[in-house]
Design an enzyme around this catalytic site. Sequence first.
Site, PDB file in Angstrom:
ATOM      1  CB  SER A   1      -0.896   0.007   1.249  1.00 57.48           C
ATOM      2  OG  SER A   1      -1.537   1.260   1.407  1.00 57.48           O
TER       3      SER A   1
ATOM      4  CE1 TYR B   1      -4.007  -2.124   5.096  1.00 55.38           C
ATOM      5  CE2 TYR B   1      -3.153   0.053   4.506  1.00 55.38           C
ATOM      6  CZ  TYR B   1      -3.720  -1.166   4.142  1.00 55.38           C
ATOM      7  OH  TYR B   1      -3.985  -1.420   2.821  1.00 55.38           O
ATOM      8  CB  ALA B   2       1.473   2.529   7.845  1.00 51.16           C
TER       9      ALA B   2
END
Length: 249
Positions: free
Chosen positions: A143, A156-157
């Site tokens: 992402s 998430y990152a």
Amino acid sequence: MADLSNKIAVVTGGARGIGRAIVETLAQRGADVLAGDLNEDQVKATAAEIAAATGRRVVGCRVNVADSTSAKEFIERAFAEFGRVDILVNNAGITRDNLIVRLNDEDWDLVLDVNLKGAFNCCRAVARAMMKQRYGRIVNISSVAGIAGNAGQTNYASSKAGLIGFTKSLAKELGSRNITVNAVAPGFVTTVLTDVLPQELKEMALKMTPLGRFGKPEDIARAVAFLVSDDAEFITGQILSVDGGMVMQ
């Protein structure tokens, strides 16, 4: 258009959204596909629809990629159904967004287990067979959050940034056996997951995207199809941002 005739592909998180688009695109280009997802009913329905539309053999089954036993059994299912695996796409992923002062242990661990450990589990399960056949194409779905970061998404990152390091390291491990390992880093893509985001966040994301639109699942799927095709046989260890220019490296 990349030709994937007679290739065998395995895709995680294949029931809907980007995963479904990847399964469909690979099948349209000639591959037979095993699609896995935590939602067994949905992934089986998706597989049946795509098989009917493309004429390829597409099978759906349940997998929990965060569990090493489930991931191993999933890869074994691919060999039982198709005899080999040429392509692995690690797409399964979740979000549990929150500011770090409110982020609990469970949500941190779950996101890292699915998004990062899940890719590790599946790659480990398939690596030996790919090495033996001296051929393989692995694509991990990262992402732009893993490149640029995003407030409220430290878990998430981190998982997506981890996938980038994982991709580059695995590419170096497996390159001598004619196995390429790359990652695609989507930007803002319209899916069920992004539909629920606040309107002001969507407007801000749109302003940050030079091409002036959000991505479609098919945009990501076409990039994956390229990376697993013979057209990309000399590309490995790369992170391809498919984000309309949102994050320029």
